[in-house]
Design an enzyme around this catalytic site. Structure first.
Site, PDB file in Angstrom:
ATOM      1  N   CYS A 403       0.695  -0.732   0.250  1.00 49.88           N
ATOM      2  CA  CYS A 403       0.138  -0.144  -0.307  1.00 49.88           C
ATOM      3  C   CYS A 403       0.445   1.394  -0.192  1.00 49.88           C
ATOM      4  O   CYS A 403       0.491   2.282  -1.024  1.00 49.88           O
ATOM      5  CB  CYS A 403      -0.770  -0.371   0.756  1.00 49.88           C
ATOM      6  SG  CYS A 403      -2.396  -1.432   0.844  1.00 49.88           S
ATOM      7  N   GLN A 404       2.261   0.740   0.754  1.00 49.36           N
ATOM      8  CA  GLN A 404       2.928   2.309   0.628  1.00 49.36           C
ATOM      9  C   GLN A 404       3.461   2.684  -0.526  1.00 49.36           C
ATOM     10  O   GLN A 404       3.239   3.612  -0.721  1.00 49.36           O
ATOM     11  CB  GLN A 404       4.275   2.040   1.347  1.00 49.36           C
ATOM     12  CG  GLN A 404       5.539   3.274   1.805  1.00 49.36           C
ATOM     13  CD  GLN A 404       6.496   3.079   2.748  1.00 49.36           C
ATOM     14  OE1 GLN A 404       6.514   2.563   2.953  1.00 49.36           O
ATOM     15  NE2 GLN A 404       6.980   3.602   2.475  1.00 49.36           N
TER      16      GLN A 404
END
Length: 438
Positions: A403-404
């Site tokens: 997700c980062q």
């Protein structure tokens, strides 16, 4: 090494056997970007790569071959059949970044025959996925009802949030806040940024002592307690029993029971109304795009005239499509999650007769938040594994690091939308210019 797709002669002899590395190359659309090593001694990718993947068992090959893409890789990784080199399992961000836009393609029928003969037909029979994986969408319908029914939503929330409060404490830190923080400076600590996020929401909602706030999808009650400490009477609602239990205990510990309450409840079952403000921080991702009209109608129904609401949620960077979560996210993290563009959200708010006052994108802030969560998981890895098991801990490291990267690459965004419920006279009831500090 000559790749499978470059060897036109390989199909002339269906008895040709491929190594596991060659089979992996067959399933990839493009070259192997990192070092790949396999238990049969074969390898692919640059020898000097800082990062690598090691396929350790026949079961790992089965997972990857029968579900080419992120789901198959995740199954093998979570089960321990695929090992990542050069990174910590609590934060595989650098490995994922080095893998770039790794894409798998479906093999042709002829390629499948060669792959099957190379591996042996027995190795390609479907096997059970790791226990961390939830049911596919079609089976959820049979067992839990239609998507975003109350029963199915409750089960989805249970799968994601009722992992263990202790585990979440290891990952989220003292704030127990599982939503995007708001950084004024990248050097800020996670706790500073999370406190600032609650301050920003509180200020945007123009809350003051004596006001009434409804916080839907309230998690562990961070916003509830922040507002109550400032004299606001708050009701929070969460579908997670573990979150509600933790939040109520914290409310009592901090002496806020006269002002704050967190209910284990579907937000749709909150009966009270005429709130001065409604906050929704990280709920919209769970409700389903086709439920947006009902969702914003609910918010409108709970506000008094002139009341403000703030919607804080993950979005897509465009409005051309409605997207369900990818296979890994859907089966391991957010069952039934759906995202739309911020324009779609604003349109639905306006169509419900609410006025949009302001919106902003906190995409870069979420990348910073996720990096901090991964760092926490690395620091607390042994305790986290002892609490939930290595497979589940690996799911979270993979999910948060991925997700980062998604926020950094603008695959996803995070938008806050502020609005107001107008009266019949459509009169402007807020200050002429923004009244909060960004």
């Amino acid at each position: 090494m000559t790749t499978f797709k470059d060897r036109s002669d390989v199909f002339a002899e269906l008895g040709t056997k491929l190594t596991i590395a060659e089979i992996f190359e067959t399933l990839l659309d493009g070259p192997v970007p990192i070092r790949l090593t396999c238990y049969d001694g074969s390898s692919a990718g640059p020898e000097d790569s800082e990062f690598g993947l090691e396929i350790k068992t026949p079961r790992g090959v089965n997972y990857i071959a029968t579900a080419p893409g992120d789901l198959g890789l995740a199954r093998a990784y979570v089960a321990g059949d695929l090992e990542a080199h050069g990174v910590h399992p609590g934060d595989p961000y650098e490995l994922l970044k080095a893998m770039g836009g790794l894409k798998f393609r479906r093999p042709t029928a002829l390629q499948l025959v060669v792959i099957a003969r190379s591996l042996g037909w027995e190795l390609l029979k479907p096997i059970a996925p790791p226990p961390q994986e939830t049911l596919p969408r079609w089976r959820r319908i049979a067992l839990e009802g239609l998507r975003h029914s109350k029963t199915r939503d409750a089960e989805a929330i249970h799968h994601h949030y009722d992992v263990s409060n202790t585990f979440y404490e290891y990952v989220l830190g003292p704030s127990m806040t599982y939503t995007c923080a708001a950084y004024e400076d990248p050097a800020w600590t996670l706790e500073q940024a999370q406190e600032n996020k609650y301050r920003l929401v509180f200020d945007k909602l123009n809350l003051k002592p004596g006001d009434r706030l409804l916080d839907i999808g309230c998690g562990w009650g961070g916003m509830v307690r922040y507002a109550a400490k400032r004299g606001v009477k708050v009701i929070g609602a969460t579908l997670s029993a573990e979150q509600a239990e933790w939040a109520q205990a914290k409310i009592a510990e901090e002496g806020l029971t006269d002002l704050a309450e967190v209910r284990h409840s579907d937000y749709r079952d909150v009966r009270e109304g005429e709130f001065d403000a409604v906050s929704s921080i990280g709920l919209t991702e769970h409700i389903g795009v086709h439920n947006y009209p009902a969702y914003f109608e609910f918010i409108k129904s709970k506000l008094e005239v002139g009341g403000l609401f703030l919607n804080h949620c993950i979005t897509r960077p465009d409005n051309t499509r409605v997207t369900k979560a990818g296979d890994f996210i859907d089966r391991y993290v957010f069952p039934d999650g759906e995202l739309a563009g911020s324009g779609r959200i604003i349109t639905e708010i306006q169509n419900m007769g609410l006025e949009v006052l302001h919106e902003e994108n906190l995409r870069a802030h979420y990348a910073l938040t996720l990096a901090e969560w991964c760092d926490n998981l690395v620091k607390n890895w042994d305790d986290a594994v002892a609490e939930v098991g290595e497979g589940t801990a690996k799911v979270w490291g993979l999910y948060m690091a991925g997700c980062q990267l998604g926020f950094e690459r603008n695959v996803v965004q995070l938008h806050q939308v502020l609005g107001v419920k107008l009266g019949d006279d459509q009169a402007w009831t807020v200050p002429l210019r923004p009244w909060w500090k960004a």
